[in-house]
Write an enzyme that holds these catalytic residues in place. Sequence first.
Site, PDB file in Angstrom:
ATOM      1  N   GLU A 128       0.826  -1.213   0.000  1.00 26.38           N
ATOM      2  CA  GLU A 128       0.000   0.000   0.000  1.00 26.38           C
ATOM      3  C   GLU A 128       0.861   1.263   0.000  1.00 26.38           C
ATOM      4  O   GLU A 128       0.622   2.192  -0.773  1.00 26.38           O
ATOM      5  CB  GLU A 128      -0.927  -0.003   1.228  1.00 26.38           C
ATOM      6  CG  GLU A 128      -1.786   1.234   1.361  1.00 26.38           C
ATOM      7  CD  GLU A 128      -2.881   1.311   0.295  1.00 26.38           C
ATOM      8  OE1 GLU A 128      -3.705   0.392   0.234  1.00 26.38           O
ATOM      9  OE2 GLU A 128      -2.895   2.289  -0.468  1.00 26.38           O
ATOM     10  N   ASP A 150       0.983   4.113  -2.905  1.00 26.12           N
ATOM     11  CA  ASP A 150       0.612   5.499  -2.603  1.00 26.12           C
ATOM     12  C   ASP A 150       1.738   6.468  -2.931  1.00 26.12           C
ATOM     13  O   ASP A 150       1.504   7.558  -3.453  1.00 26.12           O
ATOM     14  CB  ASP A 150       0.238   5.637  -1.118  1.00 26.12           C
ATOM     15  CG  ASP A 150      -1.016   4.859  -0.762  1.00 26.12           C
ATOM     16  OD1 ASP A 150      -1.682   4.354  -1.690  1.00 26.12           O
ATOM     17  OD2 ASP A 150      -1.323   4.737   0.436  1.00 26.12           O
ATOM     18  N   SER A 152      -7.636   2.426  -3.475  1.00 24.47           N
ATOM     19  CA  SER A 152      -6.316   2.818  -2.967  1.00 24.47           C
ATOM     20  C   SER A 152      -5.434   3.395  -4.046  1.00 24.47           C
ATOM     21  O   SER A 152      -4.517   4.151  -3.755  1.00 24.47           O
ATOM     22  CB  SER A 152      -5.575   1.584  -2.449  1.00 24.47           C
ATOM     23  OG  SER A 152      -6.060   1.188  -1.238  1.00 24.47           O
TER      24      SER A 152
END
Length: 566
Positions: free
Chosen positions: A278, A282, A483
Amino acid sequence: MLKPQVFVALIIASAVALVHGRQTTVVPKAKFVPLHPAASTTSLQLTLVLPPTNIDGLHAALYNVSDHKSPNYGKHLSKSDVEAFVAPKPESVQAVTAWLAQHDIDVEVASPSGDMLRIDISVAKANELLAANFIEFKDKDTGATLTRTLSASIPDEVESHLQYLFPTTQFITPLHPNRPPFQVVSPTPEKPTSKRQGVDVCSIDVVPQCLEDYYHVPAAPGTAPGNSIAVAGYLNEIATEDDLEFFFLVWRPDVTTTPEFNVVSIDGGVTSGVGTSEASLDIQYTVGVATGVPTTLYSVGDSSPQGFIDIVNFLLGLDELPLVLTTSYGFNESDFQGSEDFANLSSSTFCNAYAQLGARGTSVFFASGDNGVYSFAFDSECDGTTFGPSFPSGCPFLTSVGATTGFDSGTEVVADFSGGGFSNIFPQPSYQSAAVKNYLDALGSTNAGLFNRTGRAYPDISAQGINYVTRINGTFFLLEGTSASTPVWASVVALLNDALLNAGKPPLGFINPLLYSEGAAALNDITSGSNTGCGAQGFPALAGWDPATGLGSPDYDKLLALVMGL
Ligand SMILES: *[C@@H]1O[C@H](CO)[C@@H](O)[C@H](O)[C@H]1NC(C)=O
Ligand SMILES: *[C@@H]1O[C@H](CO)[C@@H](O)[C@H](O)[C@H]1NC(C)=O
Ligand SMILES: *[C@@H]1O[C@H](CO)[C@@H](O)[C@H](O)[C@H]1NC(C)=O
Ligand SMILES: *[C@@H]1O[C@H](CO)[C@@H](O)[C@H](O)[C@H]1NC(C)=O
Ligand SMILES: *[C@@H]1O[C@H](CO)[C@@H](O)[C@H](O)[C@H]1NC(C)=O
């Protein structure tokens, strides 16, 4: 299991009957199994939220600076202006600190405005202070243990001076390490085919150039002093410089400077280590898309709702805020529900924190969830009785981002996992009421009874969310989820801010009022597909706003023309 009808079990007994003091009693969901009484010497950290002096004033001021038709548009509030709205009244501070002093409890101020206090006390002391009985519970689904009490009381003299006290009777499961809000699809070859061959390739592998081509995002670096992006990280996720550099080497060969990002630790969050998915996603799709915009990963060590509050309090303490905050994590809204009272106080504590950021000029983005109309649940957890909205996407003072897929001209469609729906806690803000009414009129009786027509509707906007090429610990993977969409929108807004700042104009701040009016025409309206999370029919995308893709995906050129003309 996500069984939304079960949340009515979380109730406050005698919510109206208690004139003398306030007792809160809960019946937790069945997945919380009591283990044993908490050891009396165990230390508990409790946060006390005092009622704000003028929360309606903050909301009005937020809209005032966010409504482009207002003469105050863009005149974001200073730190002290915002604090004046949310600071507690002196008599509240006096009443609460006097009560704690009677019990020999030291108090620490936990927020810049003083609206939150924090105490560290033993279980024995907490049981005495609150007439409570703290117990260790286990969340059967995630294995997390929570120290909570089924009942807590506060005395008469502090009743009106203490808005919310947590964690006491709140059964909200922390984010869980094995349940990341995205899915690793498959590893992609170590040496991907060199140059992009037009957008067709983007249907297989999404890399920054696809977003540049399709959304007209500029590749030129931002240059404005004072521009910045904040990425919220939880669960001890971390991105590495090595992965970022390799990602740039392959996918941003046009950039000759070494890409970088900063890491700031909150609540003891990790600042180094092996790159994880993640955080890598990001960082690679903020630094890699908002070229040249200074980006900081705020690594938050506490993955419970407390961590969500702590990062905001940390940011609110800064004189210069990041202009964009992106968060690819969320909770189930039902965890925040119970009686209206409970829902109100727990959720508004968070939502008002985001309102403060917006009033100061920060655009706050949250992923809408990755299982369609069932927010963050997995298929096995849905029962089809009612949809399960996500949190904090239901807060009207932030921008919720859903996901799309497809790159061929005109065929961008809903990514079926795109979180969307209607809050059961937050009422619909007026900025979206016309857009939502149009949708509901067109929807007719589809999904009737499964969702709350009067609730705040989300997502607000969307962007591509499937097949993102991401370098994680030395290997390329393909990731998907809201996400991925969320940092992309954060990057688009950061680049718009760059142009605005360079033109001597204020940053965009809270953008929903603009998006739901003139902004809609600057987006790609998605009209095909539906968010079929959990096999439910979900909400179909229709012309205009819809609870699968919001108002649509970005067209940077059109957005730039719009915002520069404000
Ligand atoms: C959402 O709810 C489901 C069912 O209760 C649970 O298994 C899942 O972990 C929850 N997700 C989050 C992020 O809390
Ligand atoms: C909103 O802006 C107007 C125009 O500048 C101002 O007169 C008014 O006081 C502001 N209202 C709030 C609630 O800040
Ligand atoms: C909280 O309660 C008030 C009145 O009881 C209501 O108007 C409001 O919409 C509720 N919800 C939130 C999130 O404030
Ligand atoms: C629907 O949402 C409203 C807020 O808009 C809330 O007050 C109400 O309790 C919700 N209804 C249900 C059944 O959850
Ligand atoms: C990271 O990569 C190294 C080198 O390939 C490998 O030895 C290690 O197991 C990997 N760590 C994780 C957590 O995947």
